[in-house]
Design a protein around this motif. Structure first.
Motif, PDB file in Angstrom:
ATOM      1  N   ALA A 134      12.808 -88.183  15.098  1.00  0.00           N
ATOM      2  CA  ALA A 134      13.979 -88.146  14.228  1.00  0.00           C
ATOM      3  C   ALA A 134      13.713 -88.881  12.916  1.00  0.00           C
ATOM      4  N   GLY A 135      13.097 -90.063  13.007  1.00  0.00           N
ATOM      5  CA  GLY A 135      12.832 -90.839  11.792  1.00  0.00           C
ATOM      6  C   GLY A 135      11.880 -90.121  10.848  1.00  0.00           C
ATOM      7  N   ALA A 136      10.802 -89.572  11.398  1.00  0.00           N
ATOM      8  CA  ALA A 136       9.849 -88.840  10.557  1.00  0.00           C
ATOM      9  C   ALA A 136      10.491 -87.599   9.954  1.00  0.00           C
ATOM     10  N   THR A 137      11.309 -86.906  10.739  1.00  0.00           N
ATOM     11  CA  THR A 137      11.976 -85.707  10.233  1.00  0.00           C
ATOM     12  C   THR A 137      12.944 -86.046   9.102  1.00  0.00           C
ATOM     13  N   ILE A 138      13.723 -87.099   9.280  1.00  0.00           N
ATOM     14  CA  ILE A 138      14.680 -87.506   8.250  1.00  0.00           C
ATOM     15  C   ILE A 138      13.951 -87.859   6.964  1.00  0.00           C
ATOM     16  N   LEU A 139      12.924 -88.690   7.073  1.00  0.00           N
ATOM     17  CA  LEU A 139      12.191 -89.122   5.877  1.00  0.00           C
ATOM     18  C   LEU A 139      11.517 -87.946   5.182  1.00  0.00           C
ATOM     19  N   LEU A 140      10.781 -87.141   5.939  1.00  0.00           N
ATOM     20  CA  LEU A 140      10.031 -86.037   5.335  1.00  0.00           C
ATOM     21  C   LEU A 140      10.967 -84.967   4.773  1.00  0.00           C
ATOM     22  N   SER A 141      12.070 -84.712   5.439  1.00  0.00           N
ATOM     23  CA  SER A 141      12.982 -83.665   4.954  1.00  0.00           C
ATOM     24  C   SER A 141      13.633 -84.079   3.641  1.00  0.00           C
ATOM     25  N   VAL A 142      13.938 -85.368   3.477  1.00  0.00           N
ATOM     26  CA  VAL A 142      14.518 -85.838   2.214  1.00  0.00           C
ATOM     27  C   VAL A 142      13.461 -85.811   1.114  1.00  0.00           C
ATOM     28  N   LEU A 143      12.244 -86.260   1.434  1.00  0.00           N
ATOM     29  CA  LEU A 143      11.170 -86.252   0.437  1.00  0.00           C
ATOM     30  C   LEU A 143      10.837 -84.827  -0.007  1.00  0.00           C
ATOM     31  N   LEU A 144      10.918 -83.873   0.894  1.00  0.00           N
ATOM     32  CA  LEU A 144      10.668 -82.475   0.545  1.00  0.00           C
ATOM     33  C   LEU A 144      11.838 -81.876  -0.213  1.00  0.00           C
ATOM     34  N   ALA A 145      13.055 -82.255   0.170  1.00  0.00           N
ATOM     35  CA  ALA A 145      14.247 -81.648  -0.421  1.00  0.00           C
ATOM     36  C   ALA A 145      14.458 -82.052  -1.871  1.00  0.00           C
ATOM     37  N   PHE A 146      14.111 -83.282  -2.227  1.00  0.00           N
ATOM     38  CA  PHE A 146      14.397 -83.741  -3.588  1.00  0.00           C
ATOM     39  C   PHE A 146      13.663 -82.925  -4.654  1.00  0.00           C
ATOM     40  N   PRO A 147      12.326 -82.768  -4.571  1.00  0.00           N
ATOM     41  CA  PRO A 147      11.672 -81.935  -5.589  1.00  0.00           C
ATOM     42  C   PRO A 147      12.135 -80.479  -5.550  1.00  0.00           C
ATOM     43  N   GLU A 185      20.247 -78.654  -0.853  1.00  0.00           N
ATOM     44  CA  GLU A 185      21.508 -78.186  -1.430  1.00  0.00           C
ATOM     45  C   GLU A 185      22.474 -79.349  -1.665  1.00  0.00           C
ATOM     46  N   TYR A 186      22.484 -80.331  -0.757  1.00  0.00           N
ATOM     47  CA  TYR A 186      23.330 -81.504  -0.974  1.00  0.00           C
ATOM     48  C   TYR A 186      22.825 -82.314  -2.170  1.00  0.00           C
ATOM     49  N   ILE A 187      21.515 -82.471  -2.254  1.00  0.00           N
ATOM     50  CA  ILE A 187      20.949 -83.220  -3.380  1.00  0.00           C
ATOM     51  C   ILE A 187      21.179 -82.475  -4.684  1.00  0.00           C
ATOM     52  N   ARG A 188      20.983 -81.179  -4.643  1.00  0.00           N
ATOM     53  CA  ARG A 188      21.199 -80.366  -5.849  1.00  0.00           C
ATOM     54  C   ARG A 188      22.645 -80.477  -6.331  1.00  0.00           C
ATOM     55  N   ALA A 189      23.588 -80.394  -5.401  1.00  0.00           N
ATOM     56  CA  ALA A 189      24.996 -80.497  -5.791  1.00  0.00           C
ATOM     57  C   ALA A 189      25.295 -81.853  -6.415  1.00  0.00           C
ATOM     58  N   GLY A 190      24.719 -82.912  -5.873  1.00  0.00           N
ATOM     59  CA  GLY A 190      24.937 -84.238  -6.429  1.00  0.00           C
ATOM     60  C   GLY A 190      24.348 -84.389  -7.814  1.00  0.00           C
ATOM     61  N   ASN A 248      24.517 -84.553   7.430  1.00  0.00           N
ATOM     62  CA  ASN A 248      23.480 -83.626   7.889  1.00  0.00           C
ATOM     63  C   ASN A 248      22.377 -84.359   8.638  1.00  0.00           C
ATOM     64  N   LEU A 249      22.038 -85.570   8.189  1.00  0.00           N
ATOM     65  CA  LEU A 249      20.969 -86.314   8.853  1.00  0.00           C
ATOM     66  C   LEU A 249      21.384 -86.766  10.254  1.00  0.00           C
ATOM     67  N   THR A 250      22.677 -86.994  10.474  1.00  0.00           N
ATOM     68  CA  THR A 250      23.116 -87.289  11.837  1.00  0.00           C
ATOM     69  C   THR A 250      22.934 -86.060  12.734  1.00  0.00           C
ATOM     70  N   LEU A 251      23.140 -84.882  12.145  1.00  0.00           N
ATOM     71  CA  LEU A 251      22.873 -83.652  12.905  1.00  0.00           C
ATOM     72  C   LEU A 251      21.382 -83.500  13.180  1.00  0.00           C
ATOM     73  N   VAL A 252      20.561 -83.883  12.208  1.00  0.00           N
ATOM     74  CA  VAL A 252      19.106 -83.847  12.407  1.00  0.00           C
ATOM     75  C   VAL A 252      18.713 -84.782  13.540  1.00  0.00           C
ATOM     76  N   LEU A 253      19.309 -85.969  13.542  1.00  0.00           N
ATOM     77  CA  LEU A 253      19.018 -86.944  14.591  1.00  0.00           C
ATOM     78  C   LEU A 253      19.354 -86.380  15.964  1.00  0.00           C
ATOM     79  N   LYS A 254      20.533 -85.806  16.092  1.00  0.00           N
ATOM     80  CA  LYS A 254      20.912 -85.221  17.376  1.00  0.00           C
ATOM     81  C   LYS A 254      20.065 -83.985  17.681  1.00  0.00           C
ATOM     82  N   GLY A 255      19.702 -83.242  16.630  1.00  0.00           N
ATOM     83  CA  GLY A 255      18.887 -82.048  16.824  1.00  0.00           C
ATOM     84  C   GLY A 255      17.469 -82.342  17.254  1.00  0.00           C
ATOM     85  N   SER A 256      17.056 -83.610  17.169  1.00  0.00           N
ATOM     86  CA  SER A 256      15.708 -83.957  17.633  1.00  0.00           C
ATOM     87  C   SER A 256      15.555 -83.697  19.130  1.00  0.00           C
ATOM     88  N   SER A 257      16.686 -83.556  19.835  1.00  0.00           N
ATOM     89  CA  SER A 257      16.611 -83.226  21.262  1.00  0.00           C
ATOM     90  C   SER A 257      15.982 -81.860  21.500  1.00  0.00           C
TER      91      SER A 257
END
Length: 217
Positions: A24-37, A103-108, A150-159
């Motif tokens: 979950a931690g790696a997914t959260i970090l990598l998904s944010v780092l990928l999403a921003f650019p 999409e969340y980052i883009r909207a912000g 969304n990241l809380t959903l990612v955390l739960k989705g790690s199951s």
């Protein structure tokens, strides 16, 4: 209730919890780092990059996360790319989450008034500095609430990682239930673990908002 099923299998559940935390931690970090650019590319001036980001967003949000997991673990070997179970799970979940995160980052970023960009350019600031010093500090409070949701959903989705042979918390719990026939105790412990992790994530959201919000250095 018989809590000895928990104490007697604390080692198994502890290892599974650490695996869940890592995935979950790696997914959260990598998904944010990928999403921003990707979010920056989506509204950039280069048409090819805009279309690349748009297609990525559409494809990742339209494809079930479980399908992406299976593609990472079972599909990539068909083209010569072999990943162990944990890296494959992280890769599939990361791409799935990044489509939403961008999409969340883009909207912000788009919520910041255009006059802020124009004023920063008039001062001669380069693009990367405008993002870092002007746009992101103003956008962060808009970005963080939906992004954290969304990241809380990612955390739960790690199951879902248990579907590709990763011994994470939920999968280990289900195996333990099938052996002991004590679902209540096991599921309570699993639920409390996820509650704790999600509480930590929300706490981190507040810290990030204070750190990067208006007035931060």
């Amino acid at each position: 209730m018989d809590w000895s099923v928990i104490t007697g299998n604390a080692g198994l559940l502890g290892r599974a919890f650490l695996t869940t935390l890592w995935v979950a931690g790696a997914t959260i970090l990598l998904s944010v780092l990928l999403a921003f650019p990707l979010a920056v590319m989506r509204d950039g001036r280069i048409r090819a990059l805009r279309w690349t980001a748009a297609v990525f967003s559409w494809a990742m949000r339209a494809t079930p996360a479980l399908t992406l997991l299976f593609l990472s673990y079972y599909g990539l070997p068909q083209i010569g790319i072999y990943l162990d179970a944990v890296p494959a799970a992280i890769a599939g979940l990361t791409f799935s989450a990044a489509g939403y995160n961008m999409e969340y980052i883009r909207a912000g970023l788009r919520a910041v008034p255009a006059t802020q960009y124009e004023a920063a350019r008039a001062l001669g600031m380069p693009g990367w500095m405008i993002l870092r010093r002007v746009i992101v500090p103003q956008a962060i409070r808009t970005i963080m609430p939906p992004l954290t949701s969304n990241l809380t959903l990612v955390l739960k989705g790690s199951s879902l990682a248990g579907m590709v042979a990763v011994t994470e918390l939920t999968g280990a719990g289900m195996a333990l239930i099938s052996e002991t026939y004590r679902p209540f105790e096991v599921l309570i412990v699993i639920a409390l673990a996820y509650l704790g992790l999600n509480g930590l994530l929300i706490r981190l959201q507040k810290l990030v908002e204070r750190r990067l919000g208006p007035g931060a250095a």
